[in-house]
Design an enzyme around this catalytic site. Sequence first.
Site, PDB file in Angstrom:
ATOM      1  N   SER A 132      -2.313  22.652  27.229  1.00 40.13           N
ATOM      2  CA  SER A 132      -1.918  21.287  27.577  1.00 40.13           C
ATOM      3  C   SER A 132      -2.557  20.226  26.679  1.00 40.13           C
ATOM      4  O   SER A 132      -2.897  19.135  27.137  1.00 40.13           O
ATOM      5  CB  SER A 132      -2.209  21.004  29.060  1.00 40.13           C
ATOM      6  OG  SER A 132      -1.437  21.867  29.887  1.00 40.13           O
TER       7      SER A 132
ATOM      8  N   GLU B   2      -7.600  29.969  24.911  1.00 39.34           N
ATOM      9  CA  GLU B   2      -6.562  29.348  25.732  1.00 39.34           C
ATOM     10  C   GLU B   2      -6.738  29.770  27.188  1.00 39.34           C
ATOM     11  O   GLU B   2      -6.250  30.839  27.587  1.00 39.34           O
ATOM     12  CB  GLU B   2      -5.181  29.793  25.254  1.00 39.34           C
ATOM     13  CG  GLU B   2      -4.865  29.385  23.831  1.00 39.34           C
ATOM     14  CD  GLU B   2      -3.363  29.181  23.644  1.00 39.34           C
ATOM     15  OE1 GLU B   2      -2.988  28.087  23.232  1.00 39.34           O
ATOM     16  OE2 GLU B   2      -2.589  30.103  23.947  1.00 39.34           O
TER      17      GLU B   2
ATOM     18  N   ASN C  25       3.163  25.872  18.628  1.00 34.08           N
ATOM     19  CA  ASN C  25       3.868  27.021  19.191  1.00 34.08           C
ATOM     20  C   ASN C  25       5.119  26.508  19.895  1.00 34.08           C
ATOM     21  O   ASN C  25       5.032  25.945  20.988  1.00 34.08           O
ATOM     22  CB  ASN C  25       2.950  27.757  20.182  1.00 34.08           C
ATOM     23  CG  ASN C  25       3.646  28.918  20.852  1.00 34.08           C
ATOM     24  OD1 ASN C  25       4.721  29.333  20.423  1.00 34.08           O
ATOM     25  ND2 ASN C  25       3.031  29.455  21.898  1.00 34.08           N
TER      26      ASN C  25
ATOM     27  N   HIS D  18      -0.736  36.115  22.798  1.00 33.48           N
ATOM     28  CA  HIS D  18      -0.558  34.922  23.644  1.00 33.48           C
ATOM     29  C   HIS D  18      -0.487  35.358  25.106  1.00 33.48           C
ATOM     30  O   HIS D  18       0.095  36.398  25.429  1.00 33.48           O
ATOM     31  CB  HIS D  18       0.720  34.187  23.233  1.00 33.48           C
ATOM     32  CG  HIS D  18       0.805  32.814  23.821  1.00 33.48           C
ATOM     33  ND1 HIS D  18       1.166  32.602  25.126  1.00 33.48           N
ATOM     34  CD2 HIS D  18       0.553  31.597  23.280  1.00 33.48           C
ATOM     35  CE1 HIS D  18       1.132  31.293  25.373  1.00 33.48           C
ATOM     36  NE2 HIS D  18       0.763  30.666  24.276  1.00 33.48           N
TER      37      HIS D  18
ATOM     38  N   LYS E 201       7.397  28.224  21.142  1.00 36.44           N
ATOM     39  CA  LYS E 201       7.814  29.161  22.210  1.00 36.44           C
ATOM     40  C   LYS E 201       9.319  29.443  22.101  1.00 36.44           C
ATOM     41  O   LYS E 201       9.846  29.579  21.002  1.00 36.44           O
ATOM     42  CB  LYS E 201       7.436  28.605  23.579  1.00 36.44           C
ATOM     43  CG  LYS E 201       5.971  28.169  23.644  1.00 36.44           C
ATOM     44  CD  LYS E 201       5.485  27.999  25.043  1.00 36.44           C
ATOM     45  CE  LYS E 201       4.099  27.375  25.046  1.00 36.44           C
ATOM     46  NZ  LYS E 201       3.376  27.558  26.271  1.00 36.44           N
TER      47      LYS E 201
ATOM     48  N   GLU F 217       1.297  34.436  27.459  1.00 41.86           N
ATOM     49  CA  GLU F 217       2.666  34.625  27.984  1.00 41.86           C
ATOM     50  C   GLU F 217       3.186  36.013  27.627  1.00 41.86           C
ATOM     51  O   GLU F 217       3.960  36.602  28.382  1.00 41.86           O
ATOM     52  CB  GLU F 217       3.584  33.499  27.466  1.00 41.86           C
ATOM     53  CG  GLU F 217       3.239  32.181  28.143  1.00 41.86           C
ATOM     54  CD  GLU F 217       3.672  30.929  27.392  1.00 41.86           C
ATOM     55  OE1 GLU F 217       4.386  31.040  26.379  1.00 41.86           O
ATOM     56  OE2 GLU F 217       3.258  29.822  27.816  1.00 41.86           O
TER      57      GLU F 217
ATOM     58  N   GLY G 296       0.599  24.972  29.669  1.00 40.43           N
ATOM     59  CA  GLY G 296       1.848  24.449  30.209  1.00 40.43           C
ATOM     60  C   GLY G 296       1.714  23.834  31.589  1.00 40.43           C
ATOM     61  O   GLY G 296       2.715  23.565  32.250  1.00 40.43           O
TER      62      GLY G 296
HETATM   63  C1  PEP Z   1       0.465  27.484  24.006  1.00 39.74           C
HETATM   64  O1  PEP Z   1       1.660  27.721  23.924  1.00 39.74           O
HETATM   65  O2  PEP Z   1      -0.335  28.219  23.433  1.00 39.74           O
HETATM   66  C2  PEP Z   1       0.026  26.332  24.786  1.00 39.74           C
HETATM   67  C3  PEP Z   1      -1.249  26.049  24.790  1.00 39.74           C
HETATM   68  O3  PEP Z   1       0.995  25.637  25.452  1.00 39.74           O
HETATM   69  P1  PEP Z   1       0.812  24.156  26.092  1.00 39.74           P
HETATM   70  O4  PEP Z   1       0.219  23.288  25.020  1.00 39.74           O
HETATM   71  O5  PEP Z   1       2.185  23.755  26.489  1.00 39.74           O
HETATM   72  O6  PEP Z   1      -0.113  24.290  27.259  1.00 39.74           O
END
Ligand code: PEP
Length: 274
Positions: free
Chosen positions: A226, A180, A9, A106, A11, A108, A186
């Site tokens: 992460s 997640e 992803n 997601h 983003k 976000e 992040g």
């Molecule tokens: C994500 O964007 O779904 C995600 C898990 O980001 P990160 O790996 O940066 O935590």
Amino acid sequence: MRDVIVAANWKMHTTPADAGELARIMAARTREPGVTRVICPPFVCLTAVRDALAAADDPADIEGAGGIQPAAVGAQNVHHELAGAYTGEIAAPMLVGLATWVILGHSERRRDAGETDALIGRKLTRAIDAGLRPILCVGEQLDEREAGAAISVVDAQLRGCLAGHDPVTLVSAGMVIAYEPVWAIGTGRTATGADAATMADAIRRSLTELGWPDAGDGVPILYGGSVTSANIGEFLAEPSIDGALVGGASLKPDELAGIVARAGLTARARGLAS
Ligand code: PEP
């Protein structure tokens, strides 16, 4: 047998000028038999990434290379309507020919765009009707985990997103679920492999209660939050975890190569590649 999947992803990173080159490098460095690779760039970079991946992973070149699948392109969202007066939005049919996967729900977008489970459920319909393979994201907040409510929160998200959907149709569409935990995205903080596996088992229990075939056993479940090349092994050591949705680390070629290499070991151990 469920797919082993690494989805990147990107983003709100990369531009049409640099995304193609990054995708080309990523594709070349992540060819692992038995691993499904998906790159999800911003909408405006879909064309560049599609073209770069088609050139880098020409099926004629990788055919016979022991089960290497061409890397696929995914979008990061779709609108819940087919068309209309929705300035700045992208409808699922617009993605046909550009992407074959889509991330939905997601955290976000739940946070920044106020997406609800019901709305995400409508997006799921649009995605499937357009032939896109959905990655449905679920996960609890930190206070919910600390209150011991992680499983019930995720169960409620699943029920809200999947209400009115026919499980057989979603299975045929290849739906994937990404667990997640919001507090791990992040932040550099991750769930443990054991926690992620507990949540994956709980997700499959919820799917069973919702009438999914084979107790949800056919649905790949990814961990996201992460993930790096250093910690991916902890998650893939869990038989109920089928891969990762990777944010920050997926923009770094060395990191993504390390993550997919570890996924390749899992694919071999699970009999998906020789
Ligand atoms: C994500 O964007 O779904 C995600 C898990 O980001 P990160 O790996 O940066 O935590």
